[in-house]
Design a protein around this motif. Structure first.
Motif, short mmCIF file in Angstrom:
data_model
loop_
_atom_site.label_atom_id
_atom_site.label_comp_id
_atom_site.label_asym_id
_atom_site.label_seq_id
_atom_site.Cartn_x
_atom_site.Cartn_y
_atom_site.Cartn_z
N GLY A 128 0.78 -1.22 0.00
CA GLY A 128 0.00 0.00 0.00
C GLY A 128 0.82 1.28 0.00
N ARG A 146 2.14 3.01 -3.26
CA ARG A 146 1.19 3.58 -4.23
C ARG A 146 1.21 2.80 -5.54
NH1 ARG A 146 1.55 9.40 -5.52
NH2 ARG A 146 -0.66 9.11 -5.97
N ARG A 171 -8.94 -2.13 -3.74
CA ARG A 171 -9.66 -1.48 -2.64
C ARG A 171 -8.82 -1.53 -1.36
NH1 ARG A 171 -14.16 -4.48 -2.53
NH2 ARG A 171 -15.39 -3.01 -3.75
N ARG A 172 -8.23 -2.67 -1.07
CA ARG A 172 -7.43 -2.83 0.15
C ARG A 172 -6.19 -1.94 0.13
NH1 ARG A 172 -4.80 -2.92 4.01
NH2 ARG A 172 -4.44 -4.57 5.56
N GLY A 177 -5.86 0.84 -1.69
CA GLY A 177 -6.15 2.21 -2.07
C GLY A 177 -5.51 2.57 -3.40
N LYS A 192 -14.16 6.09 -7.63
CA LYS A 192 -13.58 6.26 -6.30
C LYS A 192 -12.19 6.86 -6.33
CE LYS A 192 -16.13 2.37 -4.31
NZ LYS A 192 -16.02 1.01 -3.75
N GLU A 193 -11.59 6.97 -7.51
CA GLU A 193 -10.22 7.49 -7.57
C GLU A 193 -10.18 8.94 -7.11
OE1 GLU A 193 -8.05 6.97 -11.14
OE2 GLU A 193 -8.58 4.86 -11.33
#
Length: 225
Positions: free
Chosen positions: A21, A24, A43-44, A46, A214-215
């Protein structure tokens, strides 16, 4: 059965990848089956979710037997398995005929799944390529080669299940492989799922739309990995 369905597999795979995570990463799914798995990973972490479009080029008399693969891109990447072609008696002309049909399908999928959305910039980024499993590795290998041509800083293959021998062959294509289960005696990817229904085009489109909705807005980029 190892996994209830692709969502279950994706959640479990996402936990194994949680440490990525902070890097990025960009998550790329192999449609269609890899998209629900990759959604949970993205999703997990991000992370943005997109697709790498690849099609198996099957032997005309045995379409499930891969004699190569083709990957969509600014310059499509074509991989040939000349040993399979030799054994099956497939000429270069016959290979080209099947390849053109698969390239037409790639174009259809790009228009449907991606439309006019720009391709993600992979140069200098950590990229995680996700599928719902690996069998022969032909399409996976082609996808990894195509992504590598875009100069990611680190290239990771992440799958719930795969044959042990195929994973060994794929290690030369990826910097790292994360696989929850590898089996010496492998049957088919679907046998490791309780629910392995085919993923539809509509489902792929919905998942990608959810992901891009969702971005976060574009902003200053972190330093490359």
């Amino acid at each position: 059965m190892s996994f209830q369905d692709r969502t279950d597999a994706g959640r479990r795979l996402a936990e194994a990848l949680a440490g990525y995570g902070p890097r990025r990463p960009i998550v790329l799914a192999l449609p269609r089956g890899g998209v629900p798995v990759a959604e949970e990973v993205a999703r997990r972490l991000g992370a943005p979710l997109d697709v790498v479009l690849v099609r198996k080029i099957g032997v005309p008399s045995q379409p499930e037997l891969a004699m190569g693969a083709v990957v969509d891109g600014p310059t499509p990447v074509v991989v040939q398995n000349r040993e399979i072609m030799r054994r099956a008696g497939v000429s270069e002309a016959a290979f080209a005929h099947v390849r053109e049909g698969e390239m037409a399908e790639l174009l259809r999928r790009r228009r449907l799944y991606v439309g006019d959305r720009p391709r993600p910039v992979l140069d200098g980024r950590t990229v995680i390529v996700v599928d719902d499993g690996v069998a022969t590795g032909a399409t996976t290998s082609a996808a990894l080669r195509a992504v590598r041509k875009q100069h990611p800083a680190r290239l990771i293959l992440a799958v719930p299940v795969a044959p042990a021998d195929t994973l060994e062959e794929l290690r030369q294509e990826a910097d790292e492989i994360v696989c929850l289960e590898n089996h010496r005696f492998f049957t088919a990817v679907g046998t490791y799922y309780a629910d392995f229904d085919q993923v539809s085009d509509d489902e792929v489109v919905r998942i990608l739309a959810r992901s891009h909705d969702k971005e976060p807005p574009a902003g200053p980029q972190a330093a490359p990995d």
